[in-house]
Each structure stands twice: as structure tokens, then as C-alpha cells.
Design an enzyme around this catalytic site. Sequence first.
Site, short mmCIF file in Angstrom:
data_model
loop_
_atom_site.label_atom_id
_atom_site.label_comp_id
_atom_site.label_asym_id
_atom_site.label_seq_id
_atom_site.Cartn_x
_atom_site.Cartn_y
_atom_site.Cartn_z
N HIS A 1 49.18 -32.00 3.39
CA HIS A 1 50.18 -33.08 3.34
C HIS A 1 49.66 -34.29 4.10
CE1 HIS A 1 53.87 -35.38 3.78
NE2 HIS A 1 53.50 -35.54 5.04
N GLU B 1 57.51 -38.70 10.38
CA GLU B 1 56.96 -37.34 10.33
C GLU B 1 56.28 -36.96 11.65
OE1 GLU B 1 54.57 -37.48 6.76
OE2 GLU B 1 56.35 -37.77 5.51
N TYR C 1 60.81 -33.09 4.41
CA TYR C 1 60.89 -33.33 2.97
C TYR C 1 62.26 -33.81 2.50
CZ TYR C 1 56.18 -31.53 2.08
OH TYR C 1 54.81 -31.36 2.03
N LYS D 1 48.86 -27.14 5.13
CA LYS D 1 50.02 -26.33 4.80
C LYS D 1 49.68 -24.83 4.91
CE LYS D 1 52.03 -29.74 1.57
NZ LYS D 1 52.22 -29.96 0.11
N ASN E 1 49.32 -26.92 -2.65
CA ASN E 1 48.21 -27.87 -2.74
C ASN E 1 47.59 -28.19 -1.39
OD1 ASN E 1 50.25 -29.38 -1.73
ND2 ASN E 1 50.36 -30.84 -3.41
N1 UDP Z 1 55.79 -30.25 -5.19
C1 UDP Z 1 56.11 -29.20 -6.05
N2 UDP Z 1 56.43 -29.52 -7.35
C2 UDP Z 1 56.47 -30.79 -7.82
C3 UDP Z 1 56.15 -31.84 -6.94
C4 UDP Z 1 55.81 -31.54 -5.62
O1 UDP Z 1 56.09 -28.05 -5.67
O2 UDP Z 1 56.78 -31.00 -9.01
C5 UDP Z 1 55.46 -29.94 -3.79
C6 UDP Z 1 53.96 -30.06 -3.47
O3 UDP Z 1 53.64 -29.08 -2.48
C7 UDP Z 1 53.88 -31.47 -2.92
C8 UDP Z 1 55.19 -31.57 -2.13
O4 UDP Z 1 56.13 -30.88 -2.94
O5 UDP Z 1 52.73 -31.65 -2.11
C9 UDP Z 1 55.69 -32.96 -1.87
O6 UDP Z 1 55.70 -33.69 -3.08
P1 UDP Z 1 55.19 -35.20 -3.15
O7 UDP Z 1 55.53 -35.72 -4.48
O8 UDP Z 1 55.69 -35.93 -1.95
O9 UDP Z 1 53.60 -35.04 -3.09
P2 UDP Z 1 52.53 -35.35 -1.94
O10 UDP Z 1 53.04 -36.51 -1.15
O11 UDP Z 1 52.40 -34.08 -1.12
O12 UDP Z 1 51.26 -35.66 -2.69
MG MG Z 2 54.89 -36.93 -0.36
#
Ligand code: UDP
Ligand code: MG
Length: 152
Positions: free
Chosen positions: A116, A127, A50, A10, A113
Site C-alpha cells: 500500500h 495514514e 480504508y 500488507k 497485491n
Molecule cells: N481492492 C480489492 N478489489 C478492488 C479494488 C481494490 O480487493 O476491486 C483492494 C486492493 O488490495 C487494493 C485496496 O483494496 O490495494 C485499496 O484499493 P485502491 O483502489 O485504493 O488501490 P491502491 O491505492 O492500493 O492501489
Molecule cells: Mg488507495
Amino acid sequence: MAERTFVAIKPDGVKRNLIGKIITRFEEKGYKIIGLKLLIPTTEMAASHYAEHEGKPFYPRLIKYLTSGPIVAMVVQGPNVIAESRRMMGATKPENAEAGTIRFEYAICQEYNIIHGSDSPESAEREIAIYFKEEELCPNWNTMLEVIMDAK
Ligand code: UDP
Ligand code: MG
């Protein structure tokens, strides 16, 4: 077809010069990178990526984040790569990520974080199609190299 997944470094990961370190982890693990590009996602691409989070409180900031700068988009191939690469990344919240995982090592907040990874075969194919045309992928480069080397 071998299992493949979509991985993205990211914008925060790119900005922090972590491209090499992160790619190295996938290479050293033994996975093959069969697609790779640097690009700034458009709002449409980010929204499609997303879509499952649309309507959630963090969604607008998430779209802003993903479109804020270049990402490194990758297609990674190998046995069990969808689940295994998620394990290599660690939990979404870095404080819940296992020691040694990418998010444990390089991130301190849930929002930014670093990385992805697709969470299922369906998300992986969906994706990959957002970021790559099928002809941009090189699924057989390992075999191609062996053929060249055998011919020597
Ligand atoms: N995210 C956020 N706040 C939250 C949950 C997710 O900003 O409470 C962001 C974070 O960058 C995360 C992305 O949205 O990686 C997608 O969320 P997901 O739950 O799909 O997590 P991932 O699959 O990336 O672990
Ligand atoms: Mg996710």
C-alpha cells in the site's frame, strides 16, 4: 519539511517473506525510511485506513485482509515520494502494473497485491497518524549521522 508518505507491506507480503526485498527497493532508490514497525492492524485501524472504500463490494474482505496478520508499516521520505512510490508499486491490478514494479514482480491478483502507498499528501498525513506517533519518526537521522561522523 521533506515530503513523506505512508507505505505498508500488507499481510501477504510479510507472509511471503518479501519484507527485505521491498524495503531494499526504497533504500536503493534513495528514499529514507524514517518510521518502521511490524504490527497487526486492529479492525478500527483498518477501517480508518480504508474509510474511502467503505460501502464498496470489496470492503469487508479488504478489512479482513489487512487485519489477517502483521503488516510492515513505514514512513518514507524524499523528493516527490508520494507519486514516485506509487509508481514503484505499479497499478492496483498487477496485470496492469508496469514491468519491473513491485506489484508486477510479486503479485498476481488485485485483491492481494502486497503493498500500500498513500495517494496524496492529505492521505499520507492521515495514514501516517493512524500508525505512528510523531515522536516515533526519525526524520533527521541522516543529518544526525553526519554530525556524529563530522565530530570524529
Ligand atoms: N481492492 C480489492 N478489489 C478492488 C479494488 C481494490 O480487493 O476491486 C483492494 C486492493 O488490495 C487494493 C485496496 O483494496 O490495494 C485499496 O484499493 P485502491 O483502489 O485504493 O488501490 P491502491 O491505492 O492500493 O492501489
Ligand atoms: Mg488507495
